[in-house]
Design a protein around this motif. Structure first.
Motif, short mmCIF file in Angstrom:
data_model
loop_
_atom_site.label_atom_id
_atom_site.label_comp_id
_atom_site.label_asym_id
_atom_site.label_seq_id
_atom_site.Cartn_x
_atom_site.Cartn_y
_atom_site.Cartn_z
N GLU A 24 0.83 -1.22 0.00
CA GLU A 24 0.00 0.00 0.00
C GLU A 24 0.86 1.25 0.00
N LYS B 47 -5.95 1.59 8.76
CA LYS B 47 -7.39 1.47 9.00
C LYS B 47 -8.05 0.64 7.88
N ARG B 48 -7.70 0.98 6.63
CA ARG B 48 -8.30 0.24 5.51
C ARG B 48 -8.00 -1.25 5.60
N LEU B 49 -6.75 -1.56 5.96
CA LEU B 49 -6.37 -2.98 6.01
C LEU B 49 -7.02 -3.68 7.21
N ARG B 50 -7.13 -2.94 8.31
CA ARG B 50 -7.74 -3.55 9.49
C ARG B 50 -9.23 -3.83 9.27
N ASP B 51 -9.86 -2.97 8.48
CA ASP B 51 -11.29 -3.17 8.22
C ASP B 51 -11.56 -4.52 7.56
N ILE B 52 -10.55 -5.07 6.87
CA ILE B 52 -10.77 -6.37 6.21
C ILE B 52 -9.93 -7.48 6.86
N SER B 53 -9.41 -7.20 8.09
CA SER B 53 -8.53 -8.20 8.74
C SER B 53 -9.29 -9.04 9.76
N GLY C 234 -4.32 5.93 7.70
CA GLY C 234 -5.41 5.57 6.77
C GLY C 234 -5.20 4.20 6.17
N VAL C 235 -3.96 3.90 5.81
CA VAL C 235 -3.63 2.58 5.22
C VAL C 235 -3.93 1.49 6.25
#
Ligand code: PMP
Length: 410
Positions: free
Chosen positions: A316, A380-386, A377-378
């Motif tokens: 990312e 957060k985005r990755l954690r949202d799908i982890s 932000g990176v």
């Protein structure tokens, strides 16, 4: 020198050659192309350039007789091979036991495994949670058969600096040889082979803005090593093969510059490192700094972000023109979680979130600001799908607020 397109926090994977180094090397590719073994003037010139490089590299680490104690190799991997195999094979009649640590570079680990397959016994001493070797374990593992101790000066993943002078006192008293892998320490922090009782020291040129493909080995006078290359007997028989004069001159120049610039560079990179780490710990929840809080290199930081794969963050950030690493630059291709992080007690899930930042004199303050503006932000985005993040309470353990407090001591 640095291209404006990208921001690099992964200099440990490769440094650009300093322009002054490049300039010093240039004539040795063209008009000064002599072979140091030749008797005529062109050869004499090459011999002198080689000797001067030995002196400059020797001065960086306090060698007393650089022209007899400094050897040039193809890099730190070869230096480690020559040191460990060369010493072990030459001295095996004195004993067959070698002591090393559990957090050495993969080259040392694989060399000691090779030595085990060839009849040597190897003890790998553990480290504490900061990656500092356990001195008592080292003392306790010494036997009458112990001929060699090999410990790195500083760890390339954590940045932790090892208590080498304490190790040196022990090995000197017990008359055991001490090999130190100084790859990431030499030129970054003061290293003195005499003060620390180091008998053999591995050095790298690229880590101090010299060319790649050249390394150094300090071998204290009186320490005998078996060559691993049989050949024409160059470099006092220890490392045969026609000398690479341009690279050697480049390494010498880089060593001279490193000695002069060390105090300023170290202040500069450690300032950037601390800003980045503090910013990350503030901005990214459940992130942790590893390595020793104070006994550490100025230019390396390992920060772990819980709940995501480090590789995903690397990819990312690459899109944003920012380069970082997930850990050991030398092993990250395998995607295998690091043996160093395992040794400091991190479980597999924790290890997968490791991010390594390595700084250079070419980084700018704005680089840190840019990273800190993008990273939360990176994450957060990755954690949202982890899935790990979703079930974080079940996974979260170890190393929490205690570490953030320790970071204040930097
Ligand atoms: N030792 C250490 C501590 C390292 O970090 C590395 C990699 N930079 C090496 C040895 C091997 O270096 P090279 O790949 O340049 O031979």
């Amino acid at each position: 020198m640095d291209t404006p397109r990208h921001i690099n926090f992964d200099y440990a994977a490769g440094y650009p050659v300093d322009p002054e180094v490049f300039k010093a090397m240039a004539p040795y590719f063209t008009e000064r192309y002599g072979n140091p073994s030749s008797l005529y003037a062109l050869g004499v010139e090459a011999r002198e350039a080689f000797a001067e490089a030995q002196i400059r590299v020797g001065e960086l680490v306090g060698a007393e007789s650089p022209e007899r104690e400094i050897f040039f190799t193809s890099g730190a991997t070869e230096s480690n091979n020559l040191a460990l195999k060369g010493y072990a094979f030459r001295n095996r009649r004195k004993g067959n036991h070698i002591i090393t640590s559990s957090i050495e570079h993969i080259s040392t680990i694989n060399i000691t495994k090779y030595l085990e397959r060839n009849g040597f016994a190897v003890t790998r001493i553990p480290v504490d949670k900061y990656g500092v070797i356990k001195i008592d374990a080292l003392k306790a593992s010494i036997t009458d058969e112990t001929i060699l101790v090999s410990i790195m000066y500083a760890n390339n993943e954590l940045g932790t600096v090892e208590p080498i002078s304490e190790v040196g006192k022990i090995t000197r008293e017990k008359k055991i040889a001490l090999h130190v892998d100084g790859t990431v320490a030499v030129g970054k922090i003061p290293v003195d082979v005499v003060d620390d009782n180091i008998d053999i020291l591995t050095m790298s040129s690229n880590d101090i803005y010299g060319p790649k493909g050249v390394g150094g080995l300090y071998v204290r006078l009186g320490t005998v090593i078996e060559p691993i290359l049989q050949g024409g007997g160059q470099q006092r028989g220890l490392r045969s093969g026609t000398e690479d004069i341009p690279s050697t001159v480049g390494f010498g120049k880089a060593a001279e510059l490193a000695k002069r610039r060390m105090p300023d560079d170290s202040k500069y990179t450690s300032g950037l490192r601390d800003r980045l780490v503090k910013g990350m710990l503030n901005e990214v929840e459940d992130s942790y700094i590893h390595g020793h809080p104070t006994k550490r290199l100025p230019d390396i930081a390992l920060v772990r972000v819980f709940g995501i794969e480090g590789e995903a963050i690397v990819t990312e950030l690459d899109r944003e023109g920012i380069y970082i690493s997930t850990g050991s630059a030398c092993a990250s291709k395998t995607l295998a979680p690091s043996h160093v992080l395992e040794s400091i007690g991190l479980n597999e899930i924790q290890r997968h979130g490791a991010l390594q930042f390595s700084f250079s004199r070419l980084n700018r303050e704005g680089d840190v600001d840019k990273l800190l503006s993008v990273l939360p932000g990176v994450v957060k985005r990755l954690r949202d799908i982890s899935p790990v993040w979703k079930f974080k309470d079940r996974f979260l353990e170890m190393y929490t607020s205690e570490e953030e407090e320790e970071f204040e001591q930097f």
